[in-house]
Design an enzyme around this catalytic site. Structure first.
Site, PDB file in Angstrom:
ATOM      1  N   HIS A   1       8.508 -30.960   9.001  1.00  0.00           N
ATOM      2  CA  HIS A   1       7.966 -29.863   8.568  1.00  0.00           C
ATOM      3  C   HIS A   1       6.921 -29.732   7.536  1.00  0.00           C
ATOM      4  O   HIS A   1       5.847 -29.173   7.769  1.00  0.00           O
ATOM      5  CB  HIS A   1       8.895 -28.615   8.286  1.00  0.00           C
TER       6      HIS A   1
ATOM      7  N   ASP B   1       0.800  -1.178  -0.039  1.00  0.00           N
ATOM      8  CA  ASP B   1      -0.082  -0.055   0.068  1.00  0.00           C
ATOM      9  C   ASP B   1       0.871   1.215   0.072  1.00  0.00           C
ATOM     10  O   ASP B   1       2.179   1.019  -0.225  1.00  0.00           O
ATOM     11  CB  ASP B   1      -0.991  -0.091   1.114  1.00  0.00           C
TER      12      ASP B   1
ATOM     13  N   CYS C   1       3.239  -3.533   3.866  1.00  0.00           N
ATOM     14  CA  CYS C   1       2.237  -2.273   4.469  1.00  0.00           C
ATOM     15  C   CYS C   1       2.979  -1.615   5.604  1.00  0.00           C
ATOM     16  O   CYS C   1       4.104  -1.983   5.854  1.00  0.00           O
ATOM     17  CB  CYS C   1       0.619  -2.534   4.941  1.00  0.00           C
TER      18      CYS C   1
ATOM     19  N   THR D   1       2.754  -1.634   9.242  1.00  0.00           N
ATOM     20  CA  THR D   1       3.213  -2.483  10.092  1.00  0.00           C
ATOM     21  C   THR D   1       3.230  -4.118   9.535  1.00  0.00           C
ATOM     22  O   THR D   1       3.978  -4.705  10.324  1.00  0.00           O
ATOM     23  CB  THR D   1       2.016  -2.629  11.219  1.00  0.00           C
TER      24      THR D   1
ATOM     25  N   HIS E   1      11.436 -23.802   8.026  1.00  0.00           N
ATOM     26  CA  HIS E   1      10.418 -24.570   8.666  1.00  0.00           C
ATOM     27  C   HIS E   1       9.058 -24.694   8.130  1.00  0.00           C
ATOM     28  O   HIS E   1       8.010 -25.515   8.257  1.00  0.00           O
ATOM     29  CB  HIS E   1      10.400 -24.225  10.245  1.00  0.00           C
TER      30      HIS E   1
HETATM   31  C1  RB5 Z   1      -2.102   2.262   6.784  1.00  0.00           C
HETATM   32  O1  RB5 Z   1      -2.190   3.628   6.910  1.00  0.00           O
HETATM   33  C2  RB5 Z   1      -1.721   1.154   7.644  1.00  0.00           C
HETATM   34  O2  RB5 Z   1      -2.923   1.024   8.313  1.00  0.00           O
HETATM   35  C3  RB5 Z   1      -1.246  -0.019   6.719  1.00  0.00           C
HETATM   36  O3  RB5 Z   1      -0.191   0.265   6.147  1.00  0.00           O
HETATM   37  C4  RB5 Z   1      -0.923  -1.291   7.666  1.00  0.00           C
HETATM   38  O4  RB5 Z   1      -0.257  -0.837   8.551  1.00  0.00           O
HETATM   39  C5  RB5 Z   1      -2.112  -1.982   7.974  1.00  0.00           C
HETATM   40  O5  RB5 Z   1      -2.074  -3.049   8.742  1.00  0.00           O
END
Ligand code: RB5
Length: 145
Positions: free
Chosen positions: A131, A8, A63, A65, A96
């Protein structure tokens, strides 16, 4: 090796950096291509589908996080997406879990660490053996619940 990569808006800068830094792979970039706010499921599903179809050997999903990307990718049959924040996790996710999608949080890991994480994942072999039995159980859960 052909890798599909998608993110994203939060991951787009790191996505571009990885495409330049990882020399031993060919990339299919499914977007997004700019930092305009967008929805990660739209792009991460393209990563998952390219792996499922065999168009790519494996995928990288990003993304902010890595959490939304991993939740999304793991909804697809046959996708084993691993959110990794260090090289040990990346290596073990291949050895694994035979992770076929590596997930990174672009707001969590620094650039140099991200490159090392990707390289650790690419370089590690899948060990198979006991595994595989476990991965077969995951596949059965996917089919039968
Ligand atoms: C975008 O702001 C953020 O929510 C997205 O990149 C991600 O971290 C979602 O899990």
């Amino acid at each position: 090796m052909k890798l599909v990569i998608g993110s994203d808006h939060a991951g787009v800068r790191l996505k571009n950096l990885l495409k330049g830094a990882i020399q031993n792979a060919e990339f299919i970039d499914v977007g997004t291509y700019n930092e305009e706010s967008c929805d990660y499921p739209d792009y991460i599903s393209l990563v998952a589908k390219a792996v499922m179809s065999g168009e790519a050997d494996a995928g990288i999903a990003l993304c902010g996080t890595g959490i939304g990307a991993s939740i999304t990718a793991n909804k697809f049959d046959g996708i084993r997406a691993a959110l990794c924040t260090n090289c040990f996790m990346a290596e073990m996710s291949k050895r694994h879990n035979n992770a076929n999608v590596l997930v990174l949080g672009a707001r969590v890991v620094g650039d140099d660490l991200a490159v090392r994480i990707v390289q650790s994942w690419l370089d590690a072999p899948y060990e198979g053996g006991r595994h595989q039995r476990r991965l077969d159980k995951i596949s059965a859960i996917e089919k039968n619940g």
